[in-house]
Design a protein around this motif. Sequence first.
Motif, PDB file in Angstrom:
ATOM      1  N   ARG A  26       0.845  -1.188   0.000  1.00 26.60           N
ATOM      2  CA  ARG A  26       0.000   0.000   0.000  1.00 26.60           C
ATOM      3  C   ARG A  26       0.885   1.245   0.000  1.00 26.60           C
ATOM      4  NH1 ARG A  26      -2.480   0.702   5.247  1.00 26.60           N
ATOM      5  NH2 ARG A  26      -0.903   2.275   5.574  1.00 26.60           N
ATOM      6  N   ALA A  27       0.615   2.134  -0.927  1.00 21.86           N
ATOM      7  CA  ALA A  27       1.369   3.388  -0.996  1.00 21.86           C
ATOM      8  C   ALA A  27       0.886   4.338   0.099  1.00 21.86           C
ATOM      9  CB  ALA A  27       1.174   4.031  -2.362  1.00 21.86           C
ATOM     10  N   VAL A  28       1.668   5.362   0.361  1.00 24.67           N
ATOM     11  CA  VAL A  28       1.258   6.384   1.321  1.00 24.67           C
ATOM     12  C   VAL A  28      -0.062   7.001   0.862  1.00 24.67           C
ATOM     13  CG1 VAL A  28       2.573   8.243   0.215  1.00 24.67           C
ATOM     14  CG2 VAL A  28       2.057   8.398   2.630  1.00 24.67           C
ATOM     15  N   ARG A  29      -0.918   7.341   1.817  1.00 27.16           N
ATOM     16  CA  ARG A  29      -2.203   7.939   1.473  1.00 27.16           C
ATOM     17  C   ARG A  29      -2.269   9.347   2.049  1.00 27.16           C
ATOM     18  NH1 ARG A  29      -6.259   2.810   2.492  1.00 27.16           N
ATOM     19  NH2 ARG A  29      -5.393   1.554   0.821  1.00 27.16           N
ATOM     20  N   VAL A  30      -2.407  10.318   1.146  1.00 24.25           N
ATOM     21  CA  VAL A  30      -2.452  11.726   1.529  1.00 24.25           C
ATOM     22  C   VAL A  30      -3.790  12.297   1.076  1.00 24.25           C
ATOM     23  CG1 VAL A  30      -1.366  13.986   1.292  1.00 24.25           C
ATOM     24  CG2 VAL A  30       0.047  11.923   1.250  1.00 24.25           C
ATOM     25  N   ASN A  31      -4.553  12.835   1.991  1.00 28.62           N
ATOM     26  CA  ASN A  31      -5.845  13.420   1.669  1.00 28.62           C
ATOM     27  C   ASN A  31      -5.630  14.713   0.896  1.00 28.62           C
ATOM     28  OD1 ASN A  31      -8.306  15.226   2.320  1.00 28.62           O
ATOM     29  ND2 ASN A  31      -8.967  13.163   2.866  1.00 28.62           N
ATOM     30  N   HIS A  32      -6.389  14.919  -0.158  1.00 28.24           N
ATOM     31  CA  HIS A  32      -6.199  16.108  -0.987  1.00 28.24           C
ATOM     32  C   HIS A  32      -6.870  17.349  -0.411  1.00 28.24           C
ATOM     33  CE1 HIS A  32     -10.154  14.778  -2.326  1.00 28.24           C
ATOM     34  NE2 HIS A  32     -10.339  16.003  -2.802  1.00 28.24           N
ATOM     35  N   GLU A  33      -7.729  17.186   0.590  1.00 21.57           N
ATOM     36  CA  GLU A  33      -8.385  18.335   1.196  1.00 21.57           C
ATOM     37  C   GLU A  33      -7.601  18.792   2.425  1.00 21.57           C
ATOM     38  OE1 GLU A  33     -12.527  17.816   1.928  1.00 21.57           O
ATOM     39  OE2 GLU A  33     -12.812  16.723   0.056  1.00 21.57           O
ATOM     40  N   TYR A  34      -7.409  20.108   2.520  1.00 20.85           N
ATOM     41  CA  TYR A  34      -6.646  20.645   3.642  1.00 20.85           C
ATOM     42  C   TYR A  34      -7.061  22.083   3.906  1.00 20.85           C
ATOM     43  CZ  TYR A  34      -3.926  22.630  -0.199  1.00 20.85           C
ATOM     44  OH  TYR A  34      -3.546  23.289  -1.334  1.00 20.85           O
ATOM     45  N   ASP A  35      -6.765  22.541   5.108  1.00 19.06           N
ATOM     46  CA  ASP A  35      -6.931  23.946   5.460  1.00 19.06           C
ATOM     47  C   ASP A  35      -5.569  24.615   5.360  1.00 19.06           C
ATOM     48  OD1 ASP A  35      -9.673  23.769   6.094  1.00 19.06           O
ATOM     49  OD2 ASP A  35      -9.199  23.000   8.102  1.00 19.06           O
ATOM     50  N   ARG A  36      -5.543  25.811   4.822  1.00 14.00           N
ATOM     51  CA  ARG A  36      -4.275  26.541   4.674  1.00 14.00           C
ATOM     52  C   ARG A  36      -3.877  27.175   5.999  1.00 14.00           C
ATOM     53  NH1 ARG A  36      -2.896  27.359  -0.741  1.00 14.00           N
ATOM     54  NH2 ARG A  36      -4.576  26.858  -2.179  1.00 14.00           N
ATOM     55  N   GLY A  37      -2.635  26.968   6.361  1.00 16.79           N
ATOM     56  CA  GLY A  37      -2.129  27.550   7.601  1.00 16.79           C
ATOM     57  C   GLY A  37      -1.093  28.620   7.354  1.00 16.79           C
ATOM     58  N   GLY A  38      -1.044  29.153   6.121  1.00 18.59           N
ATOM     59  CA  GLY A  38      -0.064  30.181   5.776  1.00 18.59           C
ATOM     60  C   GLY A  38       1.144  29.599   5.060  1.00 18.59           C
ATOM     61  N   ALA A  39       2.071  30.459   4.713  1.00 15.84           N
ATOM     62  CA  ALA A  39       3.286  30.041   4.002  1.00 15.84           C
ATOM     63  C   ALA A  39       4.452  30.889   4.480  1.00 15.84           C
ATOM     64  CB  ALA A  39       3.106  30.188   2.497  1.00 15.84           C
ATOM     65  N   LEU A  40       5.641  30.335   4.345  1.00 15.37           N
ATOM     66  CA  LEU A  40       6.847  31.081   4.687  1.00 15.37           C
ATOM     67  C   LEU A  40       7.947  30.758   3.691  1.00 15.37           C
ATOM     68  CD1 LEU A  40       8.804  28.759   6.028  1.00 15.37           C
ATOM     69  CD2 LEU A  40       7.547  29.307   8.072  1.00 15.37           C
ATOM     70  N   ALA A  41       9.010  31.515   3.770  1.00 19.20           N
ATOM     71  CA  ALA A  41      10.178  31.296   2.913  1.00 19.20           C
ATOM     72  C   ALA A  41      11.325  30.794   3.777  1.00 19.20           C
ATOM     73  CB  ALA A  41      10.575  32.588   2.216  1.00 19.20           C
ATOM     74  N   HIS A  42      12.041  29.807   3.264  1.00 18.20           N
ATOM     75  CA  HIS A  42      13.219  29.291   3.953  1.00 18.20           C
ATOM     76  C   HIS A  42      14.441  29.870   3.259  1.00 18.20           C
ATOM     77  CE1 HIS A  42      15.934  25.670   5.028  1.00 18.20           C
ATOM     78  NE2 HIS A  42      15.969  26.566   5.987  1.00 18.20           N
ATOM     79  N   LEU A  43      15.161  30.744   3.939  1.00 19.12           N
ATOM     80  CA  LEU A  43      16.386  31.329   3.413  1.00 19.12           C
ATOM     81  C   LEU A  43      17.543  30.481   3.907  1.00 19.12           C
ATOM     82  CD1 LEU A  43      15.661  35.055   4.364  1.00 19.12           C
ATOM     83  CD2 LEU A  43      14.864  33.789   2.374  1.00 19.12           C
TER      84      LEU A  43
END
Length: 199
Positions: A26-43
């Motif tokens: 069985r492959a990994v199972r990732v649900n396509h529905e999600y709530d956005r918690g923001g984004a950041l940049a990794h320098l």
Amino acid sequence: MISADEKTSIQARCRCHPTLAPGQARAVRVNHEYDRGGALAHLAAYDVHRAHVFGRCEPRTGIRPMTLVTQVMTTEPYANARRVFWIVDNGSSHRGKKAIDRLTRAFPNAVMVHTPVHASWTNQIEIFFSIVQRKVVSPNDFTDLSEVRDRLRAFEARYNATAQPFQWRFTTSDLDDLLARLDRHTLDRQEESSARPTA
């Protein structure tokens, strides 16, 4: 020599159902529905000789990466080095003469070197970012941005404890061969197009 860039828009995605690890047949199972918690940049700045990464998370990119430069250039051996080369791509936050002048004003021993346009892949920090993508931020299950920051910081510490410098296998001879093949391909295409009858 420092290789530096930013990995933008790392999102915190809180999945509606938890991700299921792979199992037998069985492959990994990732649900396509999600709530956005923001984004950041990794320098990140990578010392190519010592295989040491300096990183920080910021809410956005821009000229703010000078905070990363300060983080590196105020520590040894960089603070008292005769010259510290900063390899960067042509991204908007470090493009052109203004960026070079800004760096030199802040740190006279820092020398900015740009990769050729459309060749940011030659910058070794991109190898580090590909590792981060595979081992840290995929499948991107985070409850909030603090969890993203914590995981990135923990990975940097682990990486710095065990990493070895990348061993480039692409030589200048390989580059000459590649350029010669591209020239031959371009000439062949031009000859084909000129040999076609026009309507």
